[in-house]
Scaffold this motif. Structure first.
Motif, mmCIF file in Angstrom:
data_model
loop_
_atom_site.group_PDB
_atom_site.id
_atom_site.type_symbol
_atom_site.label_atom_id
_atom_site.label_comp_id
_atom_site.label_asym_id
_atom_site.label_seq_id
_atom_site.Cartn_x
_atom_site.Cartn_y
_atom_site.Cartn_z
ATOM 1 N N TYR A 167 11.218 -61.210 85.707
ATOM 2 C CA TYR A 167 11.097 -61.941 86.969
ATOM 3 C C TYR A 167 10.847 -63.423 86.712
ATOM 4 N N GLY A 168 9.915 -63.726 85.816
ATOM 5 C CA GLY A 168 9.606 -65.117 85.515
ATOM 6 C C GLY A 168 10.780 -65.852 84.900
ATOM 7 N N ASP A 169 11.481 -65.201 83.966
ATOM 8 C CA ASP A 169 12.608 -65.846 83.296
ATOM 9 C C ASP A 169 13.786 -66.064 84.247
ATOM 10 N N ILE A 170 14.054 -65.084 85.111
ATOM 11 C CA ILE A 170 15.177 -65.233 86.047
ATOM 12 C C ILE A 170 14.852 -66.294 87.099
ATOM 13 N N LYS A 171 13.590 -66.333 87.542
ATOM 14 C CA LYS A 171 13.202 -67.406 88.473
ATOM 15 C C LYS A 171 13.493 -68.776 87.866
ATOM 16 N N LYS A 172 13.133 -68.940 86.600
ATOM 17 C CA LYS A 172 13.383 -70.220 85.927
ATOM 18 C C LYS A 172 14.877 -70.499 85.833
ATOM 19 N N ALA A 173 15.654 -69.459 85.490
ATOM 20 C CA ALA A 173 17.105 -69.636 85.368
ATOM 21 C C ALA A 173 17.750 -70.001 86.703
ATOM 22 N N LEU A 174 17.173 -69.498 87.795
ATOM 23 C CA LEU A 174 17.714 -69.777 89.126
ATOM 24 C C LEU A 174 17.135 -71.041 89.750
ATOM 25 N N GLY A 175 16.206 -71.662 89.051
ATOM 26 C CA GLY A 175 15.578 -72.873 89.584
ATOM 27 C C GLY A 175 14.559 -72.598 90.668
ATOM 28 N N ALA A 176 14.112 -71.351 90.782
ATOM 29 C CA ALA A 176 13.148 -70.963 91.825
ATOM 30 C C ALA A 176 11.735 -70.984 91.256
ATOM 31 N N THR A 177 11.296 -72.144 90.852
ATOM 32 C CA THR A 177 9.974 -72.273 90.223
ATOM 33 C C THR A 177 8.952 -72.929 91.149
ATOM 34 N N ASN A 178 9.356 -73.239 92.378
ATOM 35 C CA ASN A 178 8.464 -73.954 93.286
ATOM 36 C C ASN A 178 7.788 -73.009 94.283
ATOM 37 N N SER A 179 7.289 -71.874 93.773
ATOM 38 C CA SER A 179 6.529 -70.972 94.642
ATOM 39 C C SER A 179 5.141 -71.560 94.876
ATOM 40 N N VAL A 180 4.480 -71.094 95.931
ATOM 41 C CA VAL A 180 3.150 -71.580 96.250
ATOM 42 C C VAL A 180 2.133 -70.925 95.324
ATOM 43 N N GLU A 181 1.356 -71.723 94.640
ATOM 44 C CA GLU A 181 0.345 -71.210 93.727
ATOM 45 C C GLU A 181 -1.048 -71.359 94.359
ATOM 46 N N ILE A 182 -1.926 -70.425 94.061
ATOM 47 C CA ILE A 182 -3.293 -70.513 94.561
ATOM 48 C C ILE A 182 -4.138 -71.254 93.538
ATOM 49 N N ARG A 183 -4.420 -72.472 93.858
ATOM 50 C CA ARG A 183 -5.202 -73.332 92.960
ATOM 51 C C ARG A 183 -6.276 -74.050 93.741
ATOM 52 N N LYS A 184 -7.281 -74.502 93.024
ATOM 53 C CA LYS A 184 -8.402 -75.192 93.665
ATOM 54 C C LYS A 184 -7.909 -76.515 94.269
ATOM 55 N N ALA A 185 -8.247 -76.705 95.523
ATOM 56 C CA ALA A 185 -7.802 -77.933 96.203
ATOM 57 C C ALA A 185 -8.465 -79.148 95.609
ATOM 58 N N PRO A 218 -5.369 -74.103 101.422
ATOM 59 C CA PRO A 218 -5.443 -73.854 99.979
ATOM 60 C C PRO A 218 -6.856 -73.626 99.452
ATOM 61 N N GLN A 219 -7.860 -74.302 100.026
ATOM 62 C CA GLN A 219 -9.229 -74.137 99.528
ATOM 63 C C GLN A 219 -9.757 -72.732 99.818
ATOM 64 N N LYS A 220 -9.573 -72.259 101.068
ATOM 65 C CA LYS A 220 -10.016 -70.908 101.403
ATOM 66 C C LYS A 220 -9.200 -69.863 100.658
ATOM 67 N N ALA A 221 -7.932 -70.166 100.441
ATOM 68 C CA ALA A 221 -7.090 -69.234 99.682
ATOM 69 C C ALA A 221 -7.607 -69.096 98.256
ATOM 70 N N PHE A 222 -8.016 -70.218 97.661
ATOM 71 C CA PHE A 222 -8.559 -70.173 96.302
ATOM 72 C C PHE A 222 -9.872 -69.392 96.277
ATOM 73 N N GLU A 223 -10.735 -69.627 97.258
ATOM 74 C CA GLU A 223 -12.027 -68.939 97.301
ATOM 75 C C GLU A 223 -11.871 -67.440 97.543
ATOM 76 N N ASN A 224 -10.770 -67.052 98.187
ATOM 77 C CA ASN A 224 -10.532 -65.643 98.516
ATOM 78 C C ASN A 224 -9.212 -65.166 97.907
ATOM 79 N N ARG A 225 -8.913 -65.648 96.710
ATOM 80 C CA ARG A 225 -7.592 -65.388 96.132
ATOM 81 C C ARG A 225 -7.327 -63.899 95.878
ATOM 82 N N THR A 226 -8.350 -63.127 95.526
ATOM 83 C CA THR A 226 -8.131 -61.691 95.327
ATOM 84 C C THR A 226 -7.674 -61.033 96.624
ATOM 85 N N ALA A 227 -8.316 -61.405 97.729
ATOM 86 C CA ALA A 227 -7.926 -60.853 99.028
ATOM 87 C C ALA A 227 -6.516 -61.290 99.405
ATOM 88 N N VAL A 228 -6.159 -62.532 99.100
ATOM 89 C CA VAL A 228 -4.814 -63.028 99.403
ATOM 90 C C VAL A 228 -3.773 -62.236 98.623
#
Length: 309
Positions: A291-309, A108-118
């Motif tokens: 996409y965001g609203d349907i994800k919420k309606a389907l309960g699919a809100t636990n995607s991996v987010e790129i955040r600072k570790a 997660p730390q390297k992903a955050f530092e290189n989030r544009t590339a990810v």
């Protein structure tokens, strides 16, 4: 505490989760592209017949209606809705999947530092597979729009191309330009969206604190900015795609693309940019919102987010 544990216990994972991402993406892309079929018809006509459709988008609508009737504005709706539903499933579901794979691999730390590339790598890979699914239906759509007498709809147009020209020449002669259009478009779309969303959230507050309406508003605003940027980046390849799918042609795909680009020049490659900015900006904004609203309606809100570790 108990409620939080219960929510975590029932959160979808694995194929259950990513199938929901794919469904949300399919609906977001299918609905938006289908609704904007009339704009796409006019945009394609401007690209393919610039000497006839040369007075702008509004005049193009009037010209099509006068010459062929209002029903002509829905030409290609079948392959548009079907093709972009498939593409949306592979694209949005694929971005979520490849983003997780990359984050798990580099941390997660390297992903955050290189989030544009990810964002770029995950969206680029996802779009490659999405374009494989889209290309035959996009070829059918363009043939229906550019040659109104070619067939009566999706099934008849698809089967005629398959019978007369085969899979490679008929459906994938435009695969090169569709990759040149869709991969930069999708990479720009997701990178700009994520950074625009970060910028907006820094102003309005963290995502977790927003109401459902405010969250949808952030998706709309970020998607609009992303769509405008993506439309500009991918316009030349979009023009080449329309041209190369207008007829079967002769010679290799690369030689045809080179000849078309040379013939059109820079100005010609950006024909129809105004209508396309209007179309892509609008549909991208609503894609992310849906996409965001349907994800919420389907309960699919636990995607991996790129955040600072």
């Amino acid at each position: 505490m108990a409620a939080a544990q219960q929510k975590t216990a029932y959160a979808p994972t694995g194929i259950n989760l990513y199938s929901r991402f794919a469904l949300a993406g399919a609906l977001g892309c299918g609905i938006t592209h289908g609704a904007l079929t009339p704009v796409d018809v006019v945009k394609t006509r401007i690209q393919l017949e610039p000497t006839v459709y040369n007075k702008g988008m509004a005049a193009g609508f009037r010209q099509v209606i006068k010459a062929e009737g209002a029903g002509a504005l829905l030409t290609g709706f079948g392959p548009t809705f079907t093709g972009y539903s498939l593409q949306g499933a592979f694209k949005f579901g694929g971005v979520e999947l490849w983003k997780k794979i990359i984050i798990d691999y580099i941390g997660p730390q390297k992903a955050f530092e290189n989030r544009t590339a990810v964002y770029m790598v995950s969206s680029g890979i996802a779009e490659f597979f999405a374009s494989v699914a889209l290309c035959p239906l996009e070829a059918t759509r363009i043939r229906l729009v550019s040659q109104p007498t070619f067939a009566t709809g999706l099934i008849s147009g698809f089967t005629r191309i398959l019978k007369e020209e085969g899979v490679v020449r008929g459906f994938y002669s435009g695969f090169g330009p569709i990759l040149l259009k869709q991969v930069p478009y999708t990479m720009t779309k997701f990178v700009v969206y994520e950074h625009a969303a970060d910028f907006i959230l820094n102003i309005v507050g963290p995502k977790e604190s927003l109401s459902s309406a405010a969250d949808t508003g952030v998706n709309l605003g970020s998607g609009l900015i992303a769509g405008i940027a993506a439309a500009i980046v991918s316009q030349p390849a979009d023009t080449l795609l329309s041209k190369i799918n207008k007829s079967s042609g002769t010679g290799s795909i690369l030689s045809r693309l080179g000849g078309l680009a040379s013939e059109l020049g820079v100005r010609g490659l950006f024909l129809g940019l105004g209508p396309r900015i209007a179309m892509v900006g609008t549909l991208t904004a609503f894609q992310f919102a849906i996409y965001g609203d349907i994800k919420k309606a389907l309960g699919a809100t636990n995607s991996v987010e790129i955040r600072k570790a």
